[in-house]
Design a protein around this motif. Structure first.
Motif, PDB file in Angstrom:
ATOM      1  N   LEU A 125       0.834  -1.201   0.000  1.00 35.43           N
ATOM      2  CA  LEU A 125       0.000   0.000   0.000  1.00 35.43           C
ATOM      3  C   LEU A 125       0.870   1.255   0.000  1.00 35.43           C
ATOM      4  O   LEU A 125       0.682   2.150  -0.819  1.00 35.43           O
ATOM      5  N   ILE A 126       1.849   1.297   0.902  1.00 34.02           N
ATOM      6  CA  ILE A 126       2.691   2.485   1.055  1.00 34.02           C
ATOM      7  C   ILE A 126       3.647   2.668  -0.115  1.00 34.02           C
ATOM      8  O   ILE A 126       3.787   3.768  -0.643  1.00 34.02           O
ATOM      9  N   TRP A 127       4.309   1.588  -0.540  1.00 37.50           N
ATOM     10  CA  TRP A 127       5.380   1.716  -1.518  1.00 37.50           C
ATOM     11  C   TRP A 127       4.957   1.511  -2.960  1.00 37.50           C
ATOM     12  O   TRP A 127       5.646   1.951  -3.869  1.00 37.50           O
ATOM     13  N   ALA A 128       3.829   0.838  -3.212  1.00 36.78           N
ATOM     14  CA  ALA A 128       3.431   0.576  -4.596  1.00 36.78           C
ATOM     15  C   ALA A 128       2.118   1.233  -4.978  1.00 36.78           C
ATOM     16  O   ALA A 128       2.007   1.828  -6.048  1.00 36.78           O
ATOM     17  N   ALA A 129       1.096   1.152  -4.130  1.00 38.04           N
ATOM     18  CA  ALA A 129      -0.239   1.612  -4.519  1.00 38.04           C
ATOM     19  C   ALA A 129      -0.435   3.122  -4.361  1.00 38.04           C
ATOM     20  O   ALA A 129      -0.876   3.791  -5.308  1.00 38.04           O
ATOM     21  N   LEU A 130      -0.134   3.656  -3.184  1.00 33.69           N
ATOM     22  CA  LEU A 130      -0.385   5.091  -2.961  1.00 33.69           C
ATOM     23  C   LEU A 130       0.405   5.994  -3.910  1.00 33.69           C
ATOM     24  O   LEU A 130      -0.128   6.998  -4.374  1.00 33.69           O
ATOM     25  N   PRO A 131       1.656   5.676  -4.265  1.00 34.64           N
ATOM     26  CA  PRO A 131       2.353   6.530  -5.246  1.00 34.64           C
ATOM     27  C   PRO A 131       1.712   6.511  -6.633  1.00 34.64           C
ATOM     28  O   PRO A 131       1.931   7.421  -7.422  1.00 34.64           O
ATOM     29  N   ARG A 132       0.902   5.498  -6.940  1.00 31.39           N
ATOM     30  CA  ARG A 132       0.254   5.412  -8.249  1.00 31.39           C
ATOM     31  C   ARG A 132      -1.093   6.128  -8.295  1.00 31.39           C
ATOM     32  O   ARG A 132      -1.696   6.240  -9.358  1.00 31.39           O
ATOM     33  N   VAL A 133      -1.568   6.624  -7.155  1.00 31.44           N
ATOM     34  CA  VAL A 133      -2.840   7.344  -7.122  1.00 31.44           C
ATOM     35  C   VAL A 133      -2.657   8.695  -7.798  1.00 31.44           C
ATOM     36  O   VAL A 133      -1.722   9.443  -7.490  1.00 31.44           O
ATOM     37  N   ARG A 134      -3.550   9.004  -8.708  1.00 33.43           N
ATOM     38  CA  ARG A 134      -3.461  10.257  -9.449  1.00 33.43           C
ATOM     39  C   ARG A 134      -3.702  11.447  -8.517  1.00 33.43           C
ATOM     40  O   ARG A 134      -4.616  11.443  -7.714  1.00 33.43           O
ATOM     41  N   ASP A 135      -2.892  12.477  -8.642  1.00 27.23           N
ATOM     42  CA  ASP A 135      -2.979  13.711  -7.848  1.00 27.23           C
ATOM     43  C   ASP A 135      -2.957  13.427  -6.345  1.00 27.23           C
ATOM     44  O   ASP A 135      -3.681  14.043  -5.574  1.00 27.23           O
ATOM     45  N   PHE A 136      -2.127  12.510  -5.923  1.00 26.14           N
ATOM     46  CA  PHE A 136      -2.059  12.146  -4.507  1.00 26.14           C
ATOM     47  C   PHE A 136      -1.271  13.192  -3.740  1.00 26.14           C
ATOM     48  O   PHE A 136      -0.145  13.505  -4.069  1.00 26.14           O
ATOM     49  N   ARG A 137      -1.881  13.741  -2.710  1.00 25.45           N
ATOM     50  CA  ARG A 137      -1.231  14.762  -1.886  1.00 25.45           C
ATOM     51  C   ARG A 137      -1.098  14.313  -0.434  1.00 25.45           C
ATOM     52  O   ARG A 137      -0.853  15.123   0.441  1.00 25.45           O
ATOM     53  N   GLY A 138      -1.315  13.050  -0.191  1.00 26.35           N
ATOM     54  CA  GLY A 138      -1.204  12.515   1.159  1.00 26.35           C
ATOM     55  C   GLY A 138      -2.562  12.098   1.694  1.00 26.35           C
ATOM     56  O   GLY A 138      -3.614  12.519   1.205  1.00 26.35           O
ATOM     57  N   LEU A 139      -2.529  11.262   2.725  1.00 25.21           N
ATOM     58  CA  LEU A 139      -3.760  10.801   3.370  1.00 25.21           C
ATOM     59  C   LEU A 139      -4.240  11.849   4.358  1.00 25.21           C
ATOM     60  O   LEU A 139      -3.435  12.531   4.990  1.00 25.21           O
ATOM     61  N   SER A 140      -5.535  11.945   4.509  1.00 24.93           N
ATOM     62  CA  SER A 140      -6.108  12.916   5.431  1.00 24.93           C
ATOM     63  C   SER A 140      -5.712  12.579   6.868  1.00 24.93           C
ATOM     64  O   SER A 140      -5.859  11.436   7.307  1.00 24.93           O
ATOM     65  N   PRO A 141      -5.270  13.565   7.629  1.00 21.23           N
ATOM     66  CA  PRO A 141      -4.942  13.312   9.033  1.00 21.23           C
ATOM     67  C   PRO A 141      -6.177  13.284   9.926  1.00 21.23           C
ATOM     68  O   PRO A 141      -6.065  13.146  11.135  1.00 21.23           O
ATOM     69  N   HIS A 142      -7.364  13.396   9.336  1.00 17.92           N
ATOM     70  CA  HIS A 142      -8.600  13.459  10.125  1.00 17.92           C
ATOM     71  C   HIS A 142      -9.377  12.150  10.134  1.00 17.92           C
ATOM     72  O   HIS A 142     -10.516  12.113  10.563  1.00 17.92           O
ATOM     73  N   GLY A 143      -8.796  11.047   9.677  1.00 16.89           N
ATOM     74  CA  GLY A 143      -9.509   9.777   9.581  1.00 16.89           C
ATOM     75  C   GLY A 143      -9.417   8.916  10.829  1.00 16.89           C
ATOM     76  O   GLY A 143      -9.705   7.729  10.775  1.00 16.89           O
ATOM     77  N   PHE A 144      -9.030   9.486  11.957  1.00 19.38           N
ATOM     78  CA  PHE A 144      -8.872   8.721  13.190  1.00 19.38           C
ATOM     79  C   PHE A 144     -10.163   8.737  14.000  1.00 19.38           C
ATOM     80  O   PHE A 144     -10.868   9.739  14.039  1.00 19.38           O
ATOM     81  N   ASP A 145     -10.442   7.627  14.684  1.00 17.93           N
ATOM     82  CA  ASP A 145     -11.546   7.620  15.638  1.00 17.93           C
ATOM     83  C   ASP A 145     -10.958   7.820  17.039  1.00 17.93           C
ATOM     84  O   ASP A 145      -9.756   7.974  17.204  1.00 17.93           O
ATOM     85  N   LYS A 146     -11.806   7.822  18.052  1.00 20.08           N
ATOM     86  CA  LYS A 146     -11.347   8.092  19.419  1.00 20.08           C
ATOM     87  C   LYS A 146     -10.424   7.010  19.967  1.00 20.08           C
ATOM     88  O   LYS A 146      -9.645   7.252  20.869  1.00 20.08           O
ATOM     89  N   MET A 147     -10.512   5.812  19.413  1.00 15.52           N
ATOM     90  CA  MET A 147      -9.727   4.694  19.916  1.00 15.52           C
ATOM     91  C   MET A 147      -8.362   4.562  19.241  1.00 15.52           C
ATOM     92  O   MET A 147      -7.605   3.645  19.544  1.00 15.52           O
ATOM     93  N   GLY A 148      -8.039   5.444  18.292  1.00  6.65           N
ATOM     94  CA  GLY A 148      -6.739   5.398  17.628  1.00  6.65           C
ATOM     95  C   GLY A 148      -6.711   4.555  16.371  1.00  6.65           C
ATOM     96  O   GLY A 148      -5.643   4.196  15.888  1.00  6.65           O
ATOM     97  N   ASN A 149      -7.875   4.222  15.828  1.00  7.55           N
ATOM     98  CA  ASN A 149      -7.938   3.470  14.570  1.00  7.55           C
ATOM     99  C   ASN A 149      -8.046   4.464  13.421  1.00  7.55           C
ATOM    100  O   ASN A 149      -8.644   5.523  13.567  1.00  7.55           O
ATOM    101  N   TYR A 150      -7.490   4.118  12.276  1.00  2.56           N
ATOM    102  CA  TYR A 150      -7.442   5.032  11.139  1.00  2.56           C
ATOM    103  C   TYR A 150      -8.132   4.409   9.931  1.00  2.56           C
ATOM    104  O   TYR A 150      -7.862   3.254   9.584  1.00  2.56           O
ATOM    105  N   THR A 151      -9.026   5.171   9.291  1.00  2.00           N
ATOM    106  CA  THR A 151      -9.753   4.699   8.119  1.00  2.00           C
ATOM    107  C   THR A 151      -9.593   5.692   6.982  1.00  2.00           C
ATOM    108  O   THR A 151      -9.694   6.897   7.186  1.00  2.00           O
ATOM    109  N   PHE A 152      -9.355   5.161   5.782  1.00  2.00           N
ATOM    110  CA  PHE A 152      -9.295   5.997   4.588  1.00  2.00           C
ATOM    111  C   PHE A 152      -9.819   5.176   3.417  1.00  2.00           C
ATOM    112  O   PHE A 152      -9.951   3.960   3.493  1.00  2.00           O
ATOM    113  N   GLY A 153     -10.141   5.874   2.349  1.00  3.24           N
ATOM    114  CA  GLY A 153     -10.689   5.207   1.176  1.00  3.24           C
ATOM    115  C   GLY A 153      -9.755   5.273  -0.014  1.00  3.24           C
ATOM    116  O   GLY A 153      -8.980   6.220  -0.161  1.00  3.24           O
ATOM    117  N   ILE A 154      -9.847   4.255  -0.855  1.00  3.03           N
ATOM    118  CA  ILE A 154      -9.130   4.229  -2.126  1.00  3.03           C
ATOM    119  C   ILE A 154     -10.198   4.142  -3.202  1.00  3.03           C
ATOM    120  O   ILE A 154     -11.017   3.222  -3.194  1.00  3.03           O
TER     121      ILE A 154
END
Length: 189
Positions: free
Chosen positions: A103-132
């Motif tokens: 995900l980090i080294w192969a997929a995310l660099p291939r996303v068009r116009d990728f500017r980084g993952l949102s830092p707001h995808g965390f819940d109160k328990m420290g889990n992180y969710t994002f979409g592809i």
């Protein structure tokens, strides 16, 4: 043992223990599991779309997906309670670390116009969710064989007790958060 798992055990865990002052090595946050969820509920031919999604998700994760069903009926979306509308995979251990590496080294660099993952995808328990949005960014998918594009959600479940601990852990693992400078990413990688 994958490169990421080895890096976590040999470099990240001792760094976090020293930086945050954990008394015990088991207090240091770690990745517990990664859940990949795909929903094809609004497709006109839902059974064919679900089979394609399951095949592609199995190729991406290396593990067979489980079908998910609608929890309630929604007439506007033509959904009935109990209808199969998606699939999910829960990765732990070696497969989890290998997926996060790809995900980090192969997929995310291939996303068009990728500017980084949102830092707001965390819940109160420290889990992180994002979409592809496009599953073809993974190298396991052969684009010429793809009939339809689909996206999925990735949830990284951690043992962190706060959002700050989880963000620190995931940044050290190498997730490129938006607003993080290139030097900071290189320092955490």
């Amino acid at each position: 043992m994958s490169v990421l798992e080895k890096t976590y055990r040999e470099r990240i865990r001792p760094e976090m223990r020293a930086a945050r002052g954990y008394a015990n090595v088991n207090e240091v946050p770690r990745l517990e599991k990664v859940v990949i969820n795909c929903c094809v509920g609004s497709a006109p031919d839902i059974k064919a779309a679900l089979e394609e999604a399951m095949t592609d998700l199995a190729a991406i994760t290396g593990q067979r997906p489980v079908k998910t069903k609608a929890k309630k009926s929604i007439s506007n979306f033509k959904l009935r309670k109990g209808q199969e509308i998606g699939c999910k995979v829960t990765l732990r251990g070696r497969r989890m670390y290998e997926f996060v590496e790809r995900l980090i080294w192969a997929a995310l660099p291939r996303v068009r116009d990728f500017r980084g993952l949102s830092p707001h995808g965390f819940d109160k328990m420290g889990n992180y969710t994002f979409g592809i949005r496009d599953h073809t960014v993974f190298p396991e998918i052969e684009i010429e064989n793809v009939k339809r594009m689909f996206g999925f959600d990735v949830t990284m479940v951690t043992t962190a007790r706060s959002v700050e601990e989880a963000r620190d852990l995931l940044a050290r693992i190498g997730l490129p958060f938006a607003g993080m400078r290139r030097e900071q990413r290189a320092a955490t990688a």
